[in-house]
Design an enzyme around this catalytic site. Structure first.
Site, PDB file in Angstrom:
ATOM      1  N   LYS A 277      -3.406   2.975  -9.004  1.00 41.23           N
ATOM      2  CA  LYS A 277      -2.273   2.913  -8.072  1.00 41.23           C
ATOM      3  C   LYS A 277      -1.369   1.756  -8.498  1.00 41.23           C
ATOM      4  CE  LYS A 277      -0.979   1.933  -3.245  1.00 41.23           C
ATOM      5  NZ  LYS A 277      -1.402   1.832  -1.833  1.00 41.23           N
ATOM      6  N   ASP A 282       4.885  -2.535  -1.609  1.00 40.02           N
ATOM      7  CA  ASP A 282       4.688  -1.572  -0.523  1.00 40.02           C
ATOM      8  C   ASP A 282       5.203  -2.167   0.795  1.00 40.02           C
ATOM      9  OD1 ASP A 282       3.914   0.401   1.201  1.00 40.02           O
ATOM     10  OD2 ASP A 282       1.744   0.040   1.017  1.00 40.02           O
ATOM     11  N   LYS A 289       6.040  -1.795   7.467  1.00 40.04           N
ATOM     12  CA  LYS A 289       4.918  -2.673   7.823  1.00 40.04           C
ATOM     13  C   LYS A 289       5.423  -3.851   8.648  1.00 40.04           C
ATOM     14  CE  LYS A 289       1.979  -2.033   3.722  1.00 40.04           C
ATOM     15  NZ  LYS A 289       0.792  -1.535   4.421  1.00 40.04           N
ATOM     16  N   ASP A 300       0.009  -4.435  -4.552  1.00 37.63           N
ATOM     17  CA  ASP A 300      -0.333  -3.023  -4.362  1.00 37.63           C
ATOM     18  C   ASP A 300      -0.325  -2.253  -5.701  1.00 37.63           C
ATOM     19  OD1 ASP A 300      -1.294  -1.324  -2.449  1.00 37.63           O
ATOM     20  OD2 ASP A 300       0.670  -0.543  -1.851  1.00 37.63           O
ATOM     21  N   ASP A 359       3.843   4.911   4.990  1.00 38.18           N
ATOM     22  CA  ASP A 359       3.038   3.792   4.484  1.00 38.18           C
ATOM     23  C   ASP A 359       1.750   4.272   3.824  1.00 38.18           C
ATOM     24  OD1 ASP A 359       2.388   1.195   3.945  1.00 38.18           O
ATOM     25  OD2 ASP A 359       1.738   0.691   5.988  1.00 38.18           O
ATOM     26  N   GLU A 361       1.444   5.831   1.191  1.00 28.78           N
ATOM     27  CA  GLU A 361       2.152   6.295  -0.015  1.00 28.78           C
ATOM     28  C   GLU A 361       1.243   6.353  -1.233  1.00 28.78           C
ATOM     29  OE1 GLU A 361       1.953   3.245   0.867  1.00 28.78           O
ATOM     30  OE2 GLU A 361       1.459   2.307  -1.048  1.00 28.78           O
ATOM     31  N   ARG A 363      -1.770   7.473  -1.686  1.00 26.27           N
ATOM     32  CA  ARG A 363      -2.428   8.761  -1.918  1.00 26.27           C
ATOM     33  C   ARG A 363      -1.434   9.816  -2.398  1.00 26.27           C
ATOM     34  NH1 ARG A 363      -4.648   8.862   4.090  1.00 26.27           N
ATOM     35  NH2 ARG A 363      -4.305   6.646   3.766  1.00 26.27           N
TER      36      ARG A 363
HETATM   37  N1  BES Z   1      -1.232  -0.637   0.383  1.00 22.25           N
HETATM   38  C1  BES Z   1      -1.709  -0.244   1.637  1.00 22.25           C
HETATM   39  C2  BES Z   1      -3.178  -0.576   1.866  1.00 22.25           C
HETATM   40  C3  BES Z   1      -3.548  -2.035   1.881  1.00 22.25           C
HETATM   41  C4  BES Z   1      -3.720  -2.677   3.094  1.00 22.25           C
HETATM   42  C5  BES Z   1      -3.766  -2.716   0.727  1.00 22.25           C
HETATM   43  C6  BES Z   1      -4.093  -3.998   3.112  1.00 22.25           C
HETATM   44  C7  BES Z   1      -4.149  -4.033   0.764  1.00 22.25           C
HETATM   45  C8  BES Z   1      -4.313  -4.673   1.949  1.00 22.25           C
HETATM   46  C9  BES Z   1      -1.546   1.247   1.835  1.00 22.25           C
HETATM   47  O1  BES Z   1      -0.481   1.842   1.196  1.00 22.25           O
HETATM   48  C10 BES Z   1      -1.319   1.456   3.309  1.00 22.25           C
HETATM   49  O2  BES Z   1      -0.361   0.972   3.799  1.00 22.25           O
HETATM   50  N2  BES Z   1      -2.235   2.180   3.947  1.00 22.25           N
HETATM   51  C11 BES Z   1      -2.146   2.419   5.329  1.00 22.25           C
HETATM   52  C12 BES Z   1      -2.528   3.838   5.574  1.00 22.25           C
HETATM   53  C13 BES Z   1      -2.293   4.288   6.992  1.00 22.25           C
HETATM   54  C14 BES Z   1      -0.816   4.383   7.258  1.00 22.25           C
HETATM   55  C15 BES Z   1      -2.955   5.600   7.170  1.00 22.25           C
HETATM   56  C16 BES Z   1      -3.100   1.461   6.030  1.00 22.25           C
HETATM   57  O3  BES Z   1      -4.189   1.245   5.529  1.00 22.25           O
HETATM   58  O4  BES Z   1      -2.730   0.902   7.053  1.00 22.25           O
HETATM   59 ZN    ZN Z   2       0.136   0.827  -0.554  1.00 23.10          ZN
HETATM   60 ZN    ZN Z   3       1.330   1.690   2.303  1.00 21.50          ZN
END
Ligand code: BES
Ligand code: ZN
Ligand code: ZN
Length: 517
Positions: A277, A282, A289, A300, A359, A361, A363
């Site tokens: 990834k 992000d 966020k 990220d 968010d 993104e 996947r």
């Molecule tokens: N990049 C984030 C995940 C992340 C969170 C990485 C904290 C490092 C530290 C990912 O893209 C994300 O935002 N995931 C969301 C998914 C949700 C919207 C289903 C998350 O984990 O909140």
């Molecule tokens: Zn992310």
């Molecule tokens: Zn994200």
């Protein structure tokens, strides 16, 4: 730091500082007793007067006053001998190296003794010593105009007392050196802010690594990504002015020795595809966020950076495996052109996805990269991603989330994780979770609701690998360290799981009868 290996005993060798180790609750080890004798019992004196017991990471400095070739001896406690592992060695050496840096010395010598760690070869021990030192000394100061530490240790010499062990120490030291350099390279990339570490920057890095090591590199830009049909990656990239890149790097395995005729080269083996990834920032997109700690979302792209680091080492160590690296690289930004919650996108696989939350993104980017990966008909796919906050909640900072469709490969990754102390913990990808990512309007939706967030993300990815053996590593919790205090992993980017993957790939190549150690 230059690493040198020399034959010699601590009593004859010369240098600025010698590192010795001592175990808790034991009399002096044979080698140290000899040193103690040479310096007139100074070591025993320190033990009795200063209460130095050899407790883990305890340290004491001894000045032999001209009685040895070293003006200083630094003794590091390694704890109880029967609890000793390679990670204690890495930690001990990381700690020692930072103490030496504080003394502003430029040269450091370390004796390497066979059988110091139970069931561990002198080669692996030497590797751990070098890794611990180099990783312990890591600092990210690129954007400091005033640097507090200007004096760096220039040389580290490993001393082997027996001539016959020197070749093994050399091999281990070289491995440690290459691996630690790659980990530091990955840490640098992830610590670099997103105005510098853009997708174009990652592409340049891939080109540089490719050129240095004779790998094939292809970089696809926005219009080419569109032509390939990566609708999910494009959906993420459509909100940003920063040009996205889809990066492909291919290492075809150890080159044949020069005395082997070209025609006799073995047929290309099925590759292992590493997918990282590479979201260079992000923000969350339209599903923005919170601003608190949003700056950390520069890391990220840790999955992609790790893949680049691994490719470097694999080539430098000349591992006899065919590896393809894929980095779908883009920023995730809100804008007038950004993807909306509710939009439906068509992935490269043909499957449609309803974007519930912009968010989620990672996947989306990975879905297309995984479909692309499966087209190589590879032996295996491994993806690495800072994918979910849910994984951080489930496992914290100390375990990589491990999922996949191939239990044998999962246990091989677990083993490599234990061997390197970059531990991974399996989460289930049971079909029972699948209903959470079914969409009313498309084939899938990109979030799975409350509960099991790391798992539903993994299950989403699973839809794009077909029957290819595949493992997914969620590194959201492990790729960044929020506090200091660890002897060889500083606050900031950790470079995890570079060492785990190198170990896994080395173990694999040993099995296939390739590498010798
Ligand atoms: N990049 C984030 C995940 C992340 C969170 C990485 C904290 C490092 C530290 C990912 O893209 C994300 O935002 N995931 C969301 C998914 C949700 C919207 C289903 C998350 O984990 O909140
Ligand atoms: Zn992310
Ligand atoms: Zn994200």
């Amino acid at each position: 730091m230059e690493i040198t290996v020399k034959q010699g005993t601590v009593l004859r060798a010369k240098g600025q500082i010698l590192i010795l180790t001592h175990h808790e609750g034991e009399d002096l080890a044979k080698e140290i007793a000899l040193v103690d004798k040479a310096i007139g019992g100074l070591f025993r004196e320190v033990i009795s007067t200063e209460g130095f017991s050899g407790k883990f990471l305890q340290s004491t400095l001894i000045r032999p006053n001209g009685k040895m070739g070293f003006p200083r001896l630094l003794v590091i406690g390694l704890g109880k001998r029967d609890e000793l592992t390679l990670d204690h060695i890495r930690k001990g050496m990381g700690h020692a190296a930072t103490l030496v840096r504080k003394m502003e010395l430029e040269q450091i010598s370390i004796p390497v003794y066979a059988k110091q760690v139970k069931r561990v070869s002198i080669c692996d021990l030497s590797q751990a010593i070098v890794e611990g030192m180099m990783l312990g000394l890591y600092q990210f100061q690129r954007y400091k105009t005033e640097r507090p530490n200007t004096k760096e240790i220039k040389n580290c010499t490993l001393l082997g007392s027996e001539g016959k062990s020197i070749p093994d120490i050399r091999i281990g030291a070289n491995r440690g050196n290459r691996i630690a350099e790659a980990v530091c390279y990955v840490r640098d990339l992830c610590n670099t802010p997103s105005n510098m570490a853009t997708p174009s920057h990652l592409a340049e890095e891939a080109l540089r690594i490719g050129a240095e090591h004779g790998m094939r590199v292809e970089i696809y830009d926005r219009s080419e990504i569109e032509k390939i049909g990566m609708g999910a990656l494009l959906a993420v990239a459509q909100g940003t002015a920063e040009p996205p890149k889809f990066i492909v790097l291919e290492y075809e395995g150890a080159r044949p020795a020069s005395n082997v005729r070209q025609g006799t080269r073995k047929k290309k083996k099925k590759p292992i595809v590493l997918v990282g990834k590479s979201v260079t920032f992000d923000s969350g997109g339209v599903s923005l966020k919170p601003s608190d700690k949003m700056e950390l979302m520069k890391y990220d792209m840790s999955g992609g950076a790790t893949v680049l680091g691994v490719m470097r080492v694999v080539a430098e160590l000349n591992l006899p495996i065919h590896i393809v690296a894929l980095l779908p690289a883009t920023d995730n930004m809100p804008s007038g052109t950004a993807v909306h919650p509710g939009d439906v996108v068509t992935t490269l696989s043909g499957k449609t996805v309803e974007v519930i939350n912009t968010d989620a993104e990672g996947r989306l980017c990975l879905a297309d990269a995984l479909t692309y990966a499966a087209r190589y008909k590879p032996a295996a796919i491994i993806d690495l991603a800072t994918l979910t906050g849910a994984c951080v909640v489930a496992l914290g900072q100390h375990a990589v989330g491990l999922m996949g469709n191939d239990q044998k490969m999962i246990s091989q990754i677990e083993t490599a994780g234990r061997e390197t102390e970059e531990r991974a913990w399996q989460l289930p990808l049971w079909e029972a979770y699948f209903s959470q990512i079914k969409s009313d309007v498309a084939d899938l939706k990109n979030v799975g609701g409350r509960g099991g967030g790391a798992i539903t993300a993994g299950l989403f990815l699973k839809q794009f690998v077909g029957k290819t053996p595949w493992v997914h590593l969620d590194i959201a919790g492990t790729a960044w360290k929020h506090e200091g205090g660890h002897p060889y992993i500083q606050k900031g980017a950790t470079g995890i799981p570079v060492r785990l993957l190198i170990q896994f790939l080395t173990n694999l190549s040993k099995k296939s009868g390739g590498a010798s150690r």
